[in-house]
Design an enzyme around this catalytic site. Structure first.
Site, mmCIF file in Angstrom:
data_model
loop_
_atom_site.group_PDB
_atom_site.id
_atom_site.type_symbol
_atom_site.label_atom_id
_atom_site.label_comp_id
_atom_site.label_asym_id
_atom_site.label_seq_id
_atom_site.Cartn_x
_atom_site.Cartn_y
_atom_site.Cartn_z
ATOM 1 N N HIS A 1 -3.014 6.966 2.515
ATOM 2 C CA HIS A 1 -3.501 5.696 1.961
ATOM 3 C C HIS A 1 -4.915 5.452 2.490
ATOM 4 O O HIS A 1 -5.182 5.612 3.677
ATOM 5 C CB HIS A 1 -2.556 4.567 2.372
ATOM 6 C CG HIS A 1 -3.094 3.211 2.081
ATOM 7 N ND1 HIS A 1 -3.618 2.880 0.849
ATOM 8 C CD2 HIS A 1 -3.218 2.098 2.858
ATOM 9 C CE1 HIS A 1 -4.034 1.631 0.884
ATOM 10 N NE2 HIS A 1 -3.802 1.135 2.095
ATOM 11 N N CYS B 1 0.810 -1.220 0.000
ATOM 12 C CA CYS B 1 0.000 0.000 0.000
ATOM 13 C C CYS B 1 0.849 1.280 0.000
ATOM 14 O O CYS B 1 0.313 2.363 -0.200
ATOM 15 C CB CYS B 1 -0.958 0.000 1.185
ATOM 16 S SG CYS B 1 -2.050 -1.430 1.160
ATOM 17 N N ASN C 1 -10.075 -0.324 0.183
ATOM 18 C CA ASN C 1 -8.615 -0.220 0.159
ATOM 19 C C ASN C 1 -8.110 -0.834 -1.151
ATOM 20 O O ASN C 1 -8.181 -2.052 -1.338
ATOM 21 C CB ASN C 1 -8.063 -0.981 1.379
ATOM 22 C CG ASN C 1 -6.546 -0.968 1.453
ATOM 23 O OD1 ASN C 1 -5.866 -0.591 0.500
ATOM 24 N ND2 ASN C 1 -6.023 -1.393 2.583
#
Ligand code: ACO
Length: 325
Positions: free
Chosen positions: A252, A119, A282
């Site tokens: 993020h 990520c 996500n």
């Protein structure tokens, strides 16, 4: 005169299949896995995610995002002299997703490679492209985050399968006389590899180990909150800026509670926080460029605004880039 790099165009792409929490909960119930819209929204802020069709790969999503970014920058694929794709869900073991994308774009010749920092991948890729532009190794880069995380989700594990989605985001980063990227910093601590991983591999034509995502959510949560504040502060010092200079914070997009806590620690009002986790889930390396492009196209972020990008994820990895758009 020192060389700088600046973003000249952004683009993104979401696969068309949008799956709401209620739809996902109904699909999971058929396997005997219990969850609810209420649990997912309260713990994460996620309301929906997009899933790619089975025959669609990361390079396919990246191609759409790259084309949108090139169009926004007023560039053709042939103008590009560097392609970096951040992904943890590559099309193949090799060649890299960047090379496969390069072929789809018809931009043969320039260097193309993948960055694997889960990520944090987009922040890593952007920092690398910035360094290559400043040293003269490249002048017009395509930097992309693209993921099909749905491929590595364990739909029997309600603690993880409700969190992730698929998508891609891209920027064109070009040489500039004035600084766009102001400062960046990257970190990793491999001793925490086990708290977030997809441990399987291929050996002798067979999958060895478990090829599905595993996460200790609470351990990730605790680490993420700490490092996101410290790396943002460190990058501000490097750039000679202060909290109050940040017009927009794009962390993020994993969990609204982590994002809001980071904004509060940086003393930023919550309306300076760009939020797309509600609609995207996500999307790992794609989440930051997706959020950036949505905020630019939605008229929130304007040219000249100062933006803090922050990544955190498996590895354990983290990093931040401060930029003037
Ligand atoms: N639906 C309903 N109940 C659930 C679900 C679900 N989808 N998932 C877990 N639960 C239950 C658990 O079984 C547990 O029940 P129990 O108390 O009866 O045992 C209870 O909910 C609490 O579970 P926790 O895991 O403790 O829940 P928590 O509040 O920690 O939230 C979450 C979990 C959302 C994953 C959180 O820990 C988190 O966001 N962590 C950070 C994730 C992150 O930021 N990742 C970023 C990097 S991602 C990358 O790099 C790929």
């Amino acid at each position: 005169m020192p060389r700088h790099s600046r973003i000249t165009g952004t683009g993104s792409y979401l696969p068309p299949r949008r799956v709401s929490n209620a739809q996902l909960a109904a699909e999971l119930a058929e396997r005997g896995v219990e969850t609810s819209d209420q649990w997912i929204v309260e713990r994460t802020g996620i309301r929906a995610r997009h899933f790619a069709a089975p025959d669609v790969t990361s390079s396919d999503l990246a191609l759409h995002a790259a084309r949108h970014a090139l169009e926004a920058a007023g560039r053709e694929a042939a103008d590009i002299d560097l392609i970096i794709v951040a992904t943890s869900t590559p099309d193949m073991i090799f060649p890299s997703t960047a090379c496969l994308l390069q072929a789809k774009l018809g931009a043969a010749g320039c260097p193309a490679f993948d960055v694997q920092a889960v990520c944090s991948g987009f922040v890593y890729a952007l920092a690398v492209a910035d360094s290559m532009i400043r040293t003269g190794a490249a002048s017009k880069a395509l930097v992309i985050g693209a993921e099909v995380f749905s491929r590595i989700l364990d739909f029997n594990d309600r603690g993880t399968c409700v969190l992730f989605g698929d998508g891609a985001g891209a920027v064109v980063l070009e040489t500039s006389d004035t600084p766009g990227i102001l400062a960046s910093e990257l970190h990793a601590d491999g001793s925490h590899a086990g708290i977030l991983c997809t441990p399987g591999t291929v050996q002798g034509g067979k999958v060895l180990g478990d090829p599905l995502l595993k996460m200790d959510g609470q351990a990730v949560f605790k680490l993420a909150v700490g490092v996101l504040e410290s790396v943002a502060r460190s990058v501000l010092v490097k750039a000679g800026r202060q909290d109050s200079d940040i017009d927009w914070l794009i962390p993020h997009q994993a969990n609204i509670r982590i994002m809001q806590s980071t904004a509060k620690k940086l003393k930023l009002p919550l309306d300076k926080l760009v939020v797309t986790v509600d609609e995207h889930g996500n999307t790992s390396a794609a989440s930051i460029p997706l959020a950036l492009d949505h905020a630019v196209r939605g008229g929130q972020i304007r040219r000249g605004d100062t933006v803090m990008l922050e990544g955190v994820g498996g590895g354990f990895t983290w990093g931040a880039v401060l930029l003037d758009l």
